[in-house]
Design a protein around this motif. Structure first.
Motif, PDB file in Angstrom:
ATOM      1  N   VAL A 115       0.881  -1.171   0.000  1.00 16.08           N
ATOM      2  CA  VAL A 115       0.000   0.000   0.000  1.00 16.08           C
ATOM      3  C   VAL A 115       0.916   1.218   0.000  1.00 16.08           C
ATOM      4  CG1 VAL A 115      -1.829   1.274   1.170  1.00 16.08           C
ATOM      5  CG2 VAL A 115      -1.802  -1.234   1.270  1.00 16.08           C
ATOM      6  N   ILE A 116       0.826   2.013  -1.069  1.00 19.29           N
ATOM      7  CA  ILE A 116       1.676   3.189  -1.234  1.00 19.29           C
ATOM      8  C   ILE A 116       0.778   4.423  -1.175  1.00 19.29           C
ATOM      9  CG2 ILE A 116       3.311   4.364  -2.752  1.00 19.29           C
ATOM     10  CD1 ILE A 116       3.697   1.444  -4.014  1.00 19.29           C
ATOM     11  N   THR A 117       1.073   5.307  -0.248  1.00 20.41           N
ATOM     12  CA  THR A 117       0.265   6.514  -0.081  1.00 20.41           C
ATOM     13  C   THR A 117       0.677   7.543  -1.122  1.00 20.41           C
ATOM     14  OG1 THR A 117       0.106   6.074   2.290  1.00 20.41           O
ATOM     15  CG2 THR A 117      -0.468   8.300   1.561  1.00 20.41           C
ATOM     16  N   LEU A 118      -0.286   7.972  -1.927  1.00 23.30           N
ATOM     17  CA  LEU A 118      -0.032   8.957  -2.972  1.00 23.30           C
ATOM     18  C   LEU A 118      -0.404  10.364  -2.516  1.00 23.30           C
ATOM     19  CD1 LEU A 118      -1.401   6.975  -6.056  1.00 23.30           C
ATOM     20  CD2 LEU A 118       0.960   7.111  -5.224  1.00 23.30           C
ATOM     21  N   GLN A 119      -1.548  10.495  -1.819  1.00 28.82           N
ATOM     22  CA  GLN A 119      -2.025  11.796  -1.341  1.00 28.82           C
ATOM     23  C   GLN A 119      -2.717  11.601  -0.005  1.00 28.82           C
ATOM     24  OE1 GLN A 119      -4.695  13.390  -4.283  1.00 28.82           O
ATOM     25  NE2 GLN A 119      -3.200  13.262  -5.920  1.00 28.82           N
ATOM     26  N   GLY A 120      -2.743  12.653   0.799  1.00 35.97           N
ATOM     27  CA  GLY A 120      -3.417  12.610   2.084  1.00 35.97           C
ATOM     28  C   GLY A 120      -2.698  11.708   3.075  1.00 35.97           C
ATOM     29  N   ASN A 168      -7.571  10.277   1.332  1.00 34.24           N
ATOM     30  CA  ASN A 168      -6.304   9.545   1.277  1.00 34.24           C
ATOM     31  C   ASN A 168      -6.327   8.700   0.013  1.00 34.24           C
ATOM     32  OD1 ASN A 168      -5.216   6.478   2.370  1.00 34.24           O
ATOM     33  ND2 ASN A 168      -3.807   8.181   2.249  1.00 34.24           N
ATOM     34  N   VAL A 169      -5.369   8.940  -0.877  1.00 34.10           N
ATOM     35  CA  VAL A 169      -5.287   8.196  -2.143  1.00 34.10           C
ATOM     36  C   VAL A 169      -4.148   7.191  -2.025  1.00 34.10           C
ATOM     37  CG1 VAL A 169      -4.974   8.359  -4.641  1.00 34.10           C
ATOM     38  CG2 VAL A 169      -6.153  10.203  -3.398  1.00 34.10           C
ATOM     39  N   GLN A 170      -4.457   5.939  -2.345  1.00 32.43           N
ATOM     40  CA  GLN A 170      -3.492   4.854  -2.214  1.00 32.43           C
ATOM     41  C   GLN A 170      -3.351   4.093  -3.525  1.00 32.43           C
ATOM     42  OE1 GLN A 170      -5.404   2.398   0.702  1.00 32.43           O
ATOM     43  NE2 GLN A 170      -4.859   3.735   2.408  1.00 32.43           N
ATOM     44  N   LEU A 171      -2.151   3.584  -3.750  1.00 35.50           N
ATOM     45  CA  LEU A 171      -1.888   2.629  -4.820  1.00 35.50           C
ATOM     46  C   LEU A 171      -1.682   1.293  -4.118  1.00 35.50           C
ATOM     47  CD1 LEU A 171      -1.188   2.031  -7.837  1.00 35.50           C
ATOM     48  CD2 LEU A 171       1.199   2.423  -7.192  1.00 35.50           C
ATOM     49  N   ILE A 172      -2.487   0.293  -4.462  1.00 32.25           N
ATOM     50  CA  ILE A 172      -2.408  -1.019  -3.817  1.00 32.25           C
ATOM     51  C   ILE A 172      -1.945  -2.043  -4.842  1.00 32.25           C
ATOM     52  CG2 ILE A 172      -3.683  -2.821  -2.591  1.00 32.25           C
ATOM     53  CD1 ILE A 172      -5.646  -0.593  -1.693  1.00 32.25           C
TER      54      ILE A 172
END
Length: 190
Positions: A115-120, A168-172
């Motif tokens: 899980v990579i946090t992109l925003q927020g 919160n925007v995540q790349l999973i």
């Protein structure tokens, strides 16, 4: 230098798909003295958190580093950069947006996943009471699929929340079942 999430995304997705890089990424405890040297360069630290379950089913947070990248051109004649290949097969890549005020119930990850946090910002609470807050450019490896209720605690996995008043925007990046089973134990499970 590229943001951390961009480096990880290009390493995990593009490199693995194209076979361009030959270095295999490995995990070490954050405090480990193991460091990678390549072409006379010292690899900068790539830190991440791991959400993992112990043999009793309780969950914890570990702090680890990725090592084993090579310093070379990814797309010649471009200048050298640090690049490596994830040893795991990817099942899916998804984007998630947790709205402000989001509070998830106690749950396990659907399988080992990055899980990579992109925003927020968001937080993860483990059954041992640890709360990890992550913001843009930070990442974690979720390996709590073996979490289970205990006689004194019926909670499993983790509790997720947004932090602050922005989404919160995540790349999973979810790993394939079976291939990732070996990566679900210990504080540096990846």
């Amino acid at each position: 230098m590229k943001p951390l999430y961009a480096m990880v995304f290009s390493c995990v997705v593009a490199c693995a798909a194209s076979g361009t890089a030959s270095a295999t990424v490995q995990s070490v405890p954050k405090e480990s003295s193991d460091t990678t040297h390549s072409n006379g360069q010292l690899q900068p630290p790539i830190s991440y958190a791991t959400l993992w379950a112990d043999d009793k089913g309780a969950t914890h947070i570990g702090h680890c580093r990725l090592e084993g990248l090579e310093f070379k051109s990814y797309a010649p004649p471009a200048a050298p950069q640090w690049i490596g290949v994830s040893p795991d097969d990817i099942e899916s890549i998804a984007y998630a947006v947790l709205p402000p005020g989001y509070v998830g119930s106690w749950h396990r990850a659907p399988g080992p996943q990055w899980v990579i946090t992109l925003q927020g910002k968001w937080s993860v609470e483990t059954t041992d009471g640890t709360v990890l807050v992550q913001g843009p450019g930070e990442m974690q490896f979720n390996a709590d699929t073996v979490s289970r209720p205990r006689p004194d605690d019926q909670r499993v996995g983790h509790l997720s929340r947004t932090v602050g008043d922005v989404p919160n925007v995540q790349l999973i990046i979810k790993l394939k079942p079976g291939v990732a089973d070996q990566r679900t134990g210990g504080k540096c499970a990846y």
